[in-house]
Design a protein around this motif. Structure first.
Motif, PDB file in Angstrom:
ATOM      1  N   ASN A   1     -27.956 -47.154 -62.331  1.00 39.71           N
ATOM      2  CA  ASN A   1     -27.552 -47.533 -64.145  1.00 39.71           C
ATOM      3  C   ASN A   1     -28.753 -46.333 -64.843  1.00 39.71           C
TER       4      ASN A   1
ATOM      5  N   TYR B   1     -17.209 -46.806 -70.145  1.00 39.54           N
ATOM      6  CA  TYR B   1     -18.016 -48.002 -68.687  1.00 39.54           C
ATOM      7  C   TYR B   1     -17.651 -47.293 -67.250  1.00 39.54           C
ATOM      8  N   SER B   2     -16.694 -46.374 -67.363  1.00 35.32           N
ATOM      9  CA  SER B   2     -16.453 -45.549 -65.883  1.00 35.32           C
ATOM     10  C   SER B   2     -16.715 -44.441 -65.790  1.00 35.32           C
TER      11      SER B   2
ATOM     12  N   ARG C   1     -22.735 -40.612 -66.441  1.00 36.38           N
ATOM     13  CA  ARG C   1     -22.659 -41.220 -65.696  1.00 36.38           C
ATOM     14  C   ARG C   1     -23.607 -41.393 -64.698  1.00 36.38           C
TER      15      ARG C   1
ATOM     16  N   ASN D   1     -22.989 -44.863 -62.569  1.00 32.48           N
ATOM     17  CA  ASN D   1     -23.236 -46.298 -62.484  1.00 32.48           C
ATOM     18  C   ASN D   1     -24.227 -46.899 -60.804  1.00 32.48           C
TER      19      ASN D   1
ATOM     20  N   SER E   1     -16.545 -51.731 -73.543  1.00 28.70           N
ATOM     21  CA  SER E   1     -16.260 -50.709 -72.777  1.00 28.70           C
ATOM     22  C   SER E   1     -16.083 -50.104 -72.918  1.00 28.70           C
TER      23      SER E   1
ATOM     24  N   SER F   1     -22.501 -51.481 -66.501  1.00 24.22           N
ATOM     25  CA  SER F   1     -21.620 -50.115 -65.891  1.00 24.22           C
ATOM     26  C   SER F   1     -20.216 -51.394 -66.538  1.00 24.22           C
TER      27      SER F   1
END
Length: 124
Positions: A77, A53-54, A72, A74, A102, A30
């Motif tokens: 994963n 990343y978020s 994505r 998180n 990130s 993440s």
């Protein structure tokens, strides 16, 4: 350390769709922006898409805008690449990669970890 495993590739006809998945091991997933690249024989890996990343911001190569969607989860994963309106030009080995930071980029050499790749073949 992040290990990446792609899945979901295959053979599809022009105009069809595929969803690629990339699952990461390790707790740092993440924290990394993630990207997808495509490679055809004899050529360098070409940028396809990335996601921060978020998951709140994404970016795409011009050739896939409006056809591909990166996302994505998180909690799982996992990063996804939903591909639609596929053409033979989309054929290649698709690699997912974890960026060293990130926020990601389209630059190949800024990605730190790579999966083994999954083949996508679009027939005419």
């Amino acid at each position: 350390q992040v290990q990446l495993v792609e899945s979901g590739g295959g053979l599809v006809q022009t105009g069809g769709s595929l969803r690629l998945s990339c699952t990461a091991s390790g707790s740092a997933f993440s924290m990394h922006a993630m990207g997808w690249f495509r490679q055809v024989a004899g050529k360098e890996r070409a940028y396809v898409a990335s996601i921060i990343y978020s998951g709140s911001r994404t970016d795409y190569a011009d050739s896939v805008v409006g056809r591909f969607t990166i996302s994505r989860d998180n909690a799982k994963n996992t990063v996804y690449l939903q591909m639609s309106s596929l053409t033979p030009a989309d054929t290649g080995v698709y690699y997912c990669a974890a960026h060293r930071g990130s926020y990601g980029s389209s630059w190949y050499d800024e990605y730190q970890y790579w999966g083994q790749g999954t083949q996508v073949t679009v027939s005419s």
